[in-house]
Design an enzyme around this catalytic site. Structure first.
Site, PDB file in Angstrom:
ATOM      1  N   ASP A 417      71.796  52.206  17.527  1.00  0.00           N
ATOM      2  CA  ASP A 417      72.676  51.107  17.902  1.00  0.00           C
ATOM      3  C   ASP A 417      71.997  49.765  18.130  1.00  0.00           C
ATOM      4  O   ASP A 417      72.685  48.745  18.171  1.00  0.00           O
ATOM      5  CB  ASP A 417      73.493  51.476  19.144  1.00  0.00           C
ATOM      6  N   TYR A 498      82.503  52.662  20.893  1.00  0.00           N
ATOM      7  CA  TYR A 498      82.065  53.166  22.185  1.00  0.00           C
ATOM      8  C   TYR A 498      81.729  52.073  23.160  1.00  0.00           C
ATOM      9  O   TYR A 498      81.181  51.052  22.786  1.00  0.00           O
ATOM     10  CB  TYR A 498      80.805  53.996  21.995  1.00  0.00           C
ATOM     11  N   HIS A 548      73.965  62.017  22.041  1.00  0.00           N
ATOM     12  CA  HIS A 548      73.616  60.649  22.431  1.00  0.00           C
ATOM     13  C   HIS A 548      72.257  60.693  23.084  1.00  0.00           C
ATOM     14  O   HIS A 548      72.067  61.440  24.052  1.00  0.00           O
ATOM     15  CB  HIS A 548      74.574  60.117  23.484  1.00  0.00           C
ATOM     16  N   ASP A 557      54.118  50.222  37.664  1.00  0.00           N
ATOM     17  CA  ASP A 557      52.805  49.801  38.174  1.00  0.00           C
ATOM     18  C   ASP A 557      52.762  50.108  39.665  1.00  0.00           C
ATOM     19  O   ASP A 557      53.518  49.513  40.427  1.00  0.00           O
ATOM     20  CB  ASP A 557      52.612  48.280  38.001  1.00  0.00           C
ATOM     21  N   GLU A 598      47.389  60.919  26.294  1.00  0.00           N
ATOM     22  CA  GLU A 598      48.667  60.673  25.615  1.00  0.00           C
ATOM     23  C   GLU A 598      49.128  61.867  24.779  1.00  0.00           C
ATOM     24  O   GLU A 598      50.327  62.140  24.683  1.00  0.00           O
ATOM     25  CB  GLU A 598      48.546  59.470  24.659  1.00  0.00           C
ATOM     26  N   PHE A 692      52.473  55.871  18.692  1.00  0.00           N
ATOM     27  CA  PHE A 692      51.930  55.435  19.987  1.00  0.00           C
ATOM     28  C   PHE A 692      50.969  56.470  20.557  1.00  0.00           C
ATOM     29  O   PHE A 692      50.215  56.187  21.474  1.00  0.00           O
ATOM     30  CB  PHE A 692      53.056  55.222  21.012  1.00  0.00           C
ATOM     31  N   ASP A 702      46.914  51.555  32.661  1.00  0.00           N
ATOM     32  CA  ASP A 702      48.239  50.965  32.789  1.00  0.00           C
ATOM     33  C   ASP A 702      49.222  51.845  32.008  1.00  0.00           C
ATOM     34  O   ASP A 702      49.106  51.955  30.792  1.00  0.00           O
ATOM     35  CB  ASP A 702      48.207  49.537  32.225  1.00  0.00           C
ATOM     36  N   LEU A 703      50.149  52.491  32.703  1.00  0.00           N
ATOM     37  CA  LEU A 703      51.008  53.496  32.063  1.00  0.00           C
ATOM     38  C   LEU A 703      52.432  52.985  31.830  1.00  0.00           C
ATOM     39  O   LEU A 703      52.964  52.206  32.616  1.00  0.00           O
ATOM     40  CB  LEU A 703      51.088  54.752  32.936  1.00  0.00           C
ATOM     41  N   HIS A 713      77.440  65.726  23.143  1.00  0.00           N
ATOM     42  CA  HIS A 713      78.867  65.429  23.298  1.00  0.00           C
ATOM     43  C   HIS A 713      79.677  66.209  22.268  1.00  0.00           C
ATOM     44  O   HIS A 713      79.585  65.946  21.075  1.00  0.00           O
ATOM     45  CB  HIS A 713      79.082  63.919  23.113  1.00  0.00           C
TER      46      HIS A 713
HETATM   47 CU   LIG Z   1      79.979  60.770  22.331  1.00  0.00          CU
END
Ligand SMILES: [Cu+2]
Ligand SMILES: *[C@@H]1O[C@H](CO)[C@@H](O)[C@H](O)[C@H]1NC(C)=O
Ligand SMILES: *[C@@H]1O[C@H](CO)[C@@H](O)[C@H](O)[C@H]1NC(C)=O
Ligand SMILES: *[C@@H]1O[C@H](CO)[C@@H](O)[C@H](O)[C@H]1NC(C)=O
Ligand SMILES: *[C@@H]1O[C@H](CO)[C@@H](O)[C@H](O)[C@H]1NC(C)=O
Ligand SMILES: *[C@@H]1O[C@H](CO)[C@@H](O)[C@H](O)[C@H]1NC(C)=O
Ligand SMILES: *[C@@H]1O[C@H](CO)[C@@H](O)[C@H](O)[C@H]1NC(C)=O
Ligand SMILES: *[C@@H]1O[C@H](CO)[C@@H](O)[C@H](O)[C@H]1NC(C)=O
Ligand SMILES: *[C@@H]1O[C@H](CO)[C@@H](O)[C@H](O)[C@H]1NC(C)=O
Ligand SMILES: *[C@@H]1O[C@H](CO)[C@@H](O)[C@H](O)[C@H]1NC(C)=O
Ligand SMILES: *[C@@H]1O[C@H](CO)[C@@H](O)[C@H](O)[C@H]1NC(C)=O
Ligand SMILES: *[C@@H]1O[C@H](CO)[C@@H](O)[C@H](O)[C@H]1NC(C)=O
Ligand SMILES: *[C@@H]1O[C@H](CO)[C@@H](O)[C@H](O)[C@H]1NC(C)=O
Length: 812
Positions: A417, A498, A548, A557, A598, A692, A702-703, A713
């Site tokens: 979206d 929606y 969804h 931080d 990570e 990433f 720094d996370l 749904h």
């Molecule tokens: Cu829905």
């Protein structure tokens, strides 16, 4: 949760469609993928018609002013800045730009301009140190249509204000593939719509018979035609798409996505020459016909059994539908006409402060800045609690609605979206309904197609009683209770069919809660053969199951940026103790560890919630030696990830939805988990989130935590006519964990202790708290519906009375 909806056309995302009468869109807005119109029915006013400050009621809600400690450097471009950037881009002759108002799909034009969120490494020396403001830059998305292989591309433009030092340069550093170039296989969506209607016109006799409607002329049709999103590329550089018929409502209700008709066709729209486009096949009642001729032959031979159709009726309307006369105490919701309880403002003025110009807010021990983006809507920056930053950035990253079905359109639907954007659809909130009438309302602005649009009152801020206590205790000598007053920042975006409601709520105990809710129209399927993918919910209708998944960024931080990610797990053990006389005891224990790379930081919420995940600062331990931190924990709903892990529709563009949460090292080059242009070419996204994860340390670094909210749904009859927020919601809490030495809500005076004994109340302790008292004129909180005013467009081309609201239709 969340909803799905899509616009139909425009698609995507569930959207609107409906109301739009399926007109072929004008070419002037080359960003819209499927060319249809999103919007439309919305009233619009010119800036000149608007005056005064809005309160929603007779009650004037002016929050006390405060001066932000520093300027809001994340704020969207002003109209003047946007105009300057647009002018500067037009001056770059090599971009060969055509003014958006004049541009067609074969021109190059500016799709959108927006502030470029400054790099955190440039911001912290300013906010936390004595360095100057970071440079202000813009980003611009350009539609490159003047070529046989059209594409979209984003540039970095600045520094601002435009001067001799300003440049237009690559934004490739924020792409995981090194370039923001995205091939656009849908540049001629306007012609594709015409092609679809021409195809339909050739079988209008069959459509009349099977679908009882017309679909020959896009300007005068009973049926709308649109289908999958994103488009498919079965072999490199080819484009095919399945589409289907939707009945266009004649009433005001936007229920087109509730009226699929059950006939599908596939077209090959490869290349830019519509004369080369072709129908590939048809599908009706699960039978595939490999040409229009084959389909016609089957129809002429009388081989086609007719499916039930979906027609308009009161069932698609959201109005009151109970008895028309008051039928007394035994009728349904017999007292619902009586005024319900209402929220009223505090007697003694507002208990928060706002710097309107800087979108800066202080409430109790929290402070934060609000920003707004075309792609993702509202986001918060520099959230401080008791003077310390706890969250640098908090906001939506992407919203996936992935469908499935026995038909190719539902099976081929997987909306991302941000392509449509949450900003353009963050319409005005309705005072007294979306937000209390006493809320403070802020505007939001975005700059698309060289038009600056402002949605007045599209963000609201308010305090309210949560309706349950934050603390209580009773014994035989006293009762103690503390009111649970919280502060909420809210916006809602109607992305097609929606409606997504976003809340950021702040609590007296230091907790921040992020909530997303969905309402509006589901995108449904024709019921034929769809039993395995949804419930039969109306005559010819299946609910069309979908997931969804809304990804959020929380750059947490804790007492600086050097933080670690702790896993404290509760697990069963069998062990002996010095006191257990050698006998084993089956019990449980707390196991503490860190997730320090990570590659190990793609996580699920463990079953039975037996692991607690915290961002802590190992170097900031409290006086008992425990690392201070904030925990992240699902609140409403269990947290989410997508059921489909290897989507044929989305390929490399949904890697943010594979897990429930992720932790990465913060990097300027990884500001967003997704990109609005990913949808143009999902195999080669601008941002592939999986990139990433490259083995970096999470030990005192720094996370950033990326988490998903949403829902699986499977709409049931209760989703008709609209999905309801009560069940379609999910939330996440970010809460203090050994952060302070006691519960900070004790510092709220809205607490009471009543001492009592057999003789009655002996003492009442109210700690200096005031109470709302005296006369409240409730008329002051009755909403004034007539101040609702819709969009404010600052247009740079003459108003077109035939398409008065076209700027919000643009999806770019
Ligand atoms: Cu829905
Ligand atoms: C673009 O060029 C025009 C004509 O040279 C000039 O007047 C205008 O200031 C330029 N715009 C910007 C933002 O540099
Ligand atoms: C510039 O764009 C126009 C269409 O707006 C196109 O006809 C022309 O060929 C383009 N010029 C160049 C040099 O690409
Ligand atoms: C932000 O950081 C990236 C990566 O270091 C750099 O390429 C870019 O120029 C920076 N942006 C600005 C506006 O300084
Ligand atoms: C077809 O539509 C017409 C009105 O347009 C209606 O009178 C008729 O009953 C419909 N037929 C069916 C089979 O639904
Ligand atoms: C697809 O188009 C790109 C860009 O023109 C080209 O480099 C590539 O070779 C094409 N691939 C095929 C299989 O035609
Ligand atoms: C679509 O058309 C292109 C040429 O325009 C062709 O190469 C391709 O095979 C076609 N694809 C299908 C699935 O028909
Ligand atoms: C369609 O199917 C028929 C019969 O199954 C076959 O003879 C014909 O070659 C097919 N046509 C195409 C275009 O695939
Ligand atoms: C409501 O229902 C009760 C029990 O059926 C009945 O005794 C009563 O008369 C009804 N009241 C009204 C107003 O219909
Ligand atoms: C919102 O926009 C309207 C119309 O331009 C303006 O009157 C109002 O002051 C703005 N409100 C805020 C909070 O900026
Ligand atoms: C958290 O710790 C528990 C206990 O040591 C371990 O079983 C679990 O795998 C850890 N979770 C993660 C995500 O590392
Ligand atoms: C994903 O799907 C592709 C194509 O269907 C398949 O080749 C690949 O093995 C799948 N990967 C996984 C992890 O399921
Ligand atoms: C309450 O407020 C309304 C609107 O301001 C006003 O018309 C009405 O007279 C007030 N009522 C009382 C009892 O003051």
């Amino acid at each position: 949760m969340l909803v799905s909806s899509r616009l139909a056309v425009l698609l995507s995302a569930s959207l609107f469609i409906a109301g739009i009468n399926a007109k072929v869109p004008r070419v002037a807005h080359p960003g819209s993928k499927h060319a249809k119109n999103l919007a439309s029915k919305r009233p619009s006013t010119t800036a000149a018609q608007v005056s005064g400050s809005f309160t929603g009621t007779g009650w004037s809600s002016t929050a006390p002013q405060v001066s932000a400690p520093y300027e809001n450097i994340w704020q969207e471009l002003t109209d003047d800045e946007a105009a300057d950037v647009i002018s500067f881009l037009h001056n770059q002759t090599e971009l060969n730009l055509t003014a958006a108002a004049d541009a067609g799909s074969w021109d190059n034009s500016i799709m959108r301009v927006e502030v470029l969120t400054p790099n955190k490494t440039d911001v912290l020396p300013f906010t936390d140190g004595d360095q100057g403001k970071p440079e202000r830059w813009a980003r611009a998305a350009i539609w490159v249509g003047a070529t046989i292989e059209p594409y979209v591309i984003e540039y970095q433009v600045g520094p601002l204000p435009i001067s001799d030092a300003s440049i237009v340069t690559s934004l490739g550093w924020l792409s995981t593939k090194g370039t923001t170039y995205q091939r656009n296989y849908d540049a001629d969506d306007d012609l594709a719509t015409i092609f679809m209607y021409n195809v339909s016109a050739s079988i209008q006799d069959i459509i009349t018979d099977l679908l009882n409607g017309t679909a020959s002329d896009p300007d005068d049709a009973d049926l709308d035609i649109w289908g999958i999103d994103p488009l498919w590329h079965p072999t490199p550089n080819t484009t095919v798409q399945w589409v289907t018929y939707w009945r266009i409502p004649s009433s005001i209700f936007d229920g087109e996505t509730l009226m699929p008709q059950g006939l599908y066709f596939e077209i090959n729209t490869t290349g830019r020459d519509p004369s080369q486009w072709a129908v590939i096949g048809w599908l009706y009642r699960d039978v595939y016909y490999n040409s229009t001729e084959a389909f016609r032959a089957a129809w002429e031979a009388g081989e086609l059994e007719k499916s039930k159709l979906n027609f308009e009726g009161p069932w698609i309307g959201s109005d009151y539908r109970g008895p028309t006369t008051k039928v007394g105490a035994n009728s349904t919701m017999w007292a619902s006409e009586k005024a319900p309880p209402v929220m009223v403002p505090p007697e003694d003025g507002i208990r928060y402060k706002v710097d309107i110009d800087n979108r800066y807010v202080e409430w109790m021990d929290f402070s934060f800045y609000i920003a707004f983006r075309r792609d993702t809507g509202m986001r918060l920056f520099d959230i401080k609690y008791r003077g310390e930053r706890i969250v640098y950035e908090l906001g939506l990253e992407e919203a996936l609605a992935h469908y499935a079905g026995n038909d190719p359109v539902q099976s081929g639907t997987a909306y991302l979206d941000t392509f449509y954007g949450f900003g353009p659809y963050a319409f005005e909130l309705l005072a007294g309904y979306d937000c209390p009438t006493y809320a403070t309302f802020l505007n939001s602005t975005f700059h698309v197609d060289e038009i600056s649009t402002t949605h007045p009152n599209s963000i609201c801020l308010f305090e309210n009683d949560q309706g349950y206590l934050i603390q209580r205790h009773t014994d035989d000598a006293y009762v103690a209770s503390t009111k649970n007053i919280a502060f909420t920042v809210r916006s809602a975006s109607t992305v097609g069919n929606y409606d997504y409601n976003f809340d950021y709520t702040f609590y007296l105990d230091g907790t921040i809660e992020i909530t997303v809710r969905a309402s509006g129209y589901i995108q449904s399927a024709h019921y034929y053969g769809n039993e395995g993918y949804g419930y039969h919910i109306h005559s010819g209708l299946s609910g069309s199951m979908h997931d969804h998944v809304l990804n959020f960024k929380a750059d947490i931080d804790i007492l600086g940026t050097a933080n670690s990610f702790a896993n404290h797990t509760i697990a069963p053990i069998t062990t002996t103790y010095p006191w257990s006389h050698g006998m084993e005891r089956s019990t449980m224990k707390l196991f503490r560890s860190y997730i320090d790379n990570e590659d190990d930081a793609k996580l699920f919420w463990p079953g039975n919630a037996h692991s607690m995940f915290m961002v802590v600062n190992k170097d900031a331990v409290n006086e008992f030696g425990e690392a201070r931190g904030y925990r992240i924990m699902p609140s409403k709903g269990p947290g989410m990830h997508a059921t489909i892990q290897n989507s044929t529709n989305l390929l490399n563009s949904m890697n943010f939805a594979t897990h429930a949460l992720y932790v990465t090292r913060q990097k300027d080059t990884e500001p967003r988990a997704s990109n609005a242009n990913n949808d143009y070419d999902v195999a080669n996204p601008v941002v592939d989130f999986s990139a990433f994860f490259d083995g970096e340390s999470l030990d005192q670094e720094d996370l950033v935590v990326w988490f998903n909210l949403g829902m699986h749904h499977v709409p049931h009859t209760g989703d008709l006519p609209n999905t309801v927020f009560t069940t379609a919601q999910g939330s996440m809490q970010i809460l203090p964990h050994n952060y302070l030495l006691h519960d900070p809500s004790r510092d709220s005076r809205q607490t009471v202790r009543i001492d009592y004994n057999d003789s009655g109340v002996q003492a009442v302790h109210t700690f200096g708290a005031d109470f709302s008292k005296g006369l409240m004129n409730l008329t002051s909180v009755v909403p004034d519906f007539y101040v609702y005013r819709g969009d404010i467009d600052v247009r740079k081309f003459p108003y077109d009375p035939q398409h008065p609201f076209n700027s919000t239709i643009s999806i770019v």
